[in-house]
Scaffold this motif. Structure first.
Motif, short mmCIF file in Angstrom:
data_model
loop_
_atom_site.label_atom_id
_atom_site.label_comp_id
_atom_site.label_asym_id
_atom_site.label_seq_id
_atom_site.Cartn_x
_atom_site.Cartn_y
_atom_site.Cartn_z
N LYS A 1 -0.09 5.13 -7.16
CA LYS A 1 -0.92 4.48 -6.27
C LYS A 1 0.00 5.10 -4.61
O LYS A 1 0.93 5.39 -4.73
N TYR A 2 -0.88 5.24 -3.62
CA TYR A 2 -0.41 5.53 -2.42
C TYR A 2 0.25 4.17 -1.92
O TYR A 2 -0.50 3.16 -2.10
N VAL A 3 1.24 4.13 -1.38
CA VAL A 3 1.98 2.84 -0.95
C VAL A 3 2.71 2.97 0.25
O VAL A 3 3.29 3.80 0.61
N LEU A 4 2.44 1.91 1.16
CA LEU A 4 3.12 2.05 2.47
C LEU A 4 4.20 1.15 2.25
O LEU A 4 4.03 -0.24 2.01
N GLY B 1 -6.83 3.04 -4.39
CA GLY B 1 -5.62 3.52 -4.77
C GLY B 1 -4.62 3.39 -3.60
O GLY B 1 -3.54 3.80 -3.81
N PHE B 2 -4.76 2.54 -2.72
CA PHE B 2 -3.82 2.15 -1.65
C PHE B 2 -3.24 0.75 -1.69
O PHE B 2 -3.99 -0.15 -1.92
N GLU B 3 -1.81 0.48 -1.70
CA GLU B 3 -1.27 -0.65 -1.54
C GLU B 3 -0.17 -0.96 -0.47
O GLU B 3 0.28 0.37 -0.06
N VAL B 4 0.14 -1.78 -0.29
CA VAL B 4 1.34 -2.03 0.92
C VAL B 4 2.45 -2.90 0.24
O VAL B 4 2.16 -3.94 -0.43
N LEU B 5 3.74 -2.46 0.45
CA LEU B 5 4.82 -3.24 -0.09
C LEU B 5 5.66 -3.62 1.22
O LEU B 5 6.41 -2.82 1.74
N GLY B 6 5.43 -4.89 1.76
CA GLY B 6 6.06 -5.42 2.79
C GLY B 6 7.58 -5.69 2.55
O GLY B 6 7.98 -6.20 1.28
N ASN C 1 8.13 2.48 8.95
CA ASN C 1 7.43 2.47 7.41
C ASN C 1 7.79 3.79 7.11
O ASN C 1 7.89 4.76 7.39
N TYR C 2 7.36 3.86 5.83
CA TYR C 2 7.22 5.11 5.10
C TYR C 2 5.96 4.96 3.95
O TYR C 2 5.75 4.17 3.17
N LEU C 3 5.15 6.10 4.07
CA LEU C 3 3.88 6.29 3.21
C LEU C 3 4.28 7.36 2.23
O LEU C 3 4.51 8.24 2.36
N LEU C 4 3.92 6.65 0.93
CA LEU C 4 4.17 7.44 -0.39
C LEU C 4 2.91 7.73 -0.98
O LEU C 4 2.03 7.00 -1.11
N ASP C 5 3.19 8.93 -1.78
CA ASP C 5 2.00 9.40 -2.36
C ASP C 5 2.13 8.75 -4.00
O ASP C 5 3.07 8.12 -4.09
#
Length: 378
Positions: A271-274, A303-308, A351-355
């Protein structure tokens, strides 16, 4: 013979570096008008962002003098404290070897005249040329601080008018800051031999998304600048960010979420994750949560998620902020700063956005930038 030659060159290189870092003598002579003669105050010389003074000097018939050594050039500041303990405004300037003359007036210390220093003259000229940009940033920053204080007093309420004010200020501030970054970039590209370029690069690198740009500009600097203390510090910062560039695989980590469960970054592969660094006490972070929420609501089904990752020490404050801001994505805490250190987080929000493969495709996407990036990607 070959071994001896290599050793000799290595030693010569080391000597060159050590020579570049030798401390040189500086002397500051100046006058400060406007201080009542009845006061027995002192002027203090301090390295920029240091917690202690480098030196202090008593006023003698309105004059003062400092003498010492520096690995310079380096940023420093000068301020006056009267006998009641009241501190004046600050003069920020560049300290380096040689004689520097300062003519200042109490209450207008930041507008002091500095002579005998090409570096300070170049810095003043840059500020004068870009006065509109700098004044706009200063005014907007002042407004931002006032709105921040109001939002804090409102306990970060989602319906606080201060949130709307901060968002509006942030849009304007980002535009002016982008313009300043462009001017700083152009300056460095055109002045690879000027020490001021080192400090412009330091400012640009405060935003880690500029690391590739700063690295390219640094490579074009003269060898003499690279050998200075500031030049070597910049090089060290760039080296530390080597594995955090666009295209790199983000470092793995494990943290605990709000329920006490262990969460791995690798859990989000596919997933794409921030990866979003923030804290409950950070006003810009709390405002930024609204933009993250907008992006999350729009793309969590694609398919986008966030990891705080919170840098809070007080866990109750962290959990309360998660609830108050309606953060329904995965939230973890990094109280000892280990993960923040691995990601070289110097300020928040960051933040970093990952594929889906864990590769970094975006850094410090703030405001609408995150939404637009996901819109173009997904």
């Amino acid at each position: 013979m070959k071994r001896i030659t290599l050793i000799t060159f290595a030693l010569l290189g080391l000597i060159a570096v050590l020579h570049a870092q030798e401390k040189a003598t500086y002397e500051i002579q100046g006058t400060l008008s406007g201080a009542p003669k009845s006061q027995k105050g002192k002027l203090f010389l301090q390295r920029y962002n240091a917690d202690f003074s480098l030196d202090s000097a008593q006023l003698e018939q309105g004059g003062f003098r400092f003498k010492g050594t520096t690995e310079g050039p380096e940023m420093a500041n000068l301020f006056y404290i009267n006998n009641a303990g009241e501190r004046s405004e600050t003069l920020d300037f560049y300290l380096h070897k040689g004689k520097i003359e300062i003519k200042a007036k109490l209450g207008l210390l930041h507008k002091a005249t500095i002579k005998g220093s090409a570096l300070n003259a170049d810095a003043r000229n840059f500020d004068d040329v870009h006065k509109t940009i700098l004044d706009s940033i200063s005014a907007l920053t002042s407004d931002y601080f006032k709105a921040e204080e109001t939002l804090s007093q409102d306990s970060f309420r989602m319906d606080s008018p201060a949130r709307i004010a901060i968002n509006k200020i942030d849009v304007s501030l980002n535009k002016w800051s982008a313009q300043l970054s462009k001017e700083q970039t152009d300056y460095v590209a055109q002045n690879p031999n000027n020490p001021l370029s080192l400090f412009q690069l330091q400012r640009l690198l405060k935003d880690t998304s500029n690391q590739q740009l700063v690295s390219e500009l640094y490579d074009k600097l003269s060898p003499a600048l690279k050998q200075t203390a500031v030049g070597q510090e910049l090089h060290s910062q760039l080296v530390s960010l080597e594995n955090l560039k666009i295209g790199d695989i983000a470092p793995e980590f494990t943290l605990t979420d709000t329920t006490g469960k262990q969460v791995n970054l690798s859990d989000f592969r596919g997933k794409y994750v921030l990866v979003d660094f923030w804290a409950s006490w950070c006003v810009p972070c709390r405002v930024e949560n609204e933009h993250v929420q907008k992006a999350y609501d729009a793309y969590k089904g694609k398919g986008f998620e966030v990891l705080g990752i919170s840098t809070d020490f007080v866990l109750n404050s962290w959990k309360k902020a998660v609830a108050d801001d309606g953060m329904t994505w995965t939230n973890t805490v990094d109280p000892d700063g280990k993960v923040s250190g691995e990601y070289h987080i110097k300020s928040i929000p960051s933040n970093y956005l990952l594929d889906p493969t864990g590769k970094i495709i975006g850094i410090n996407l703030r405001g609408e930038s995150l939404y637009e990036t996901l819109k173009n990607t997904l």
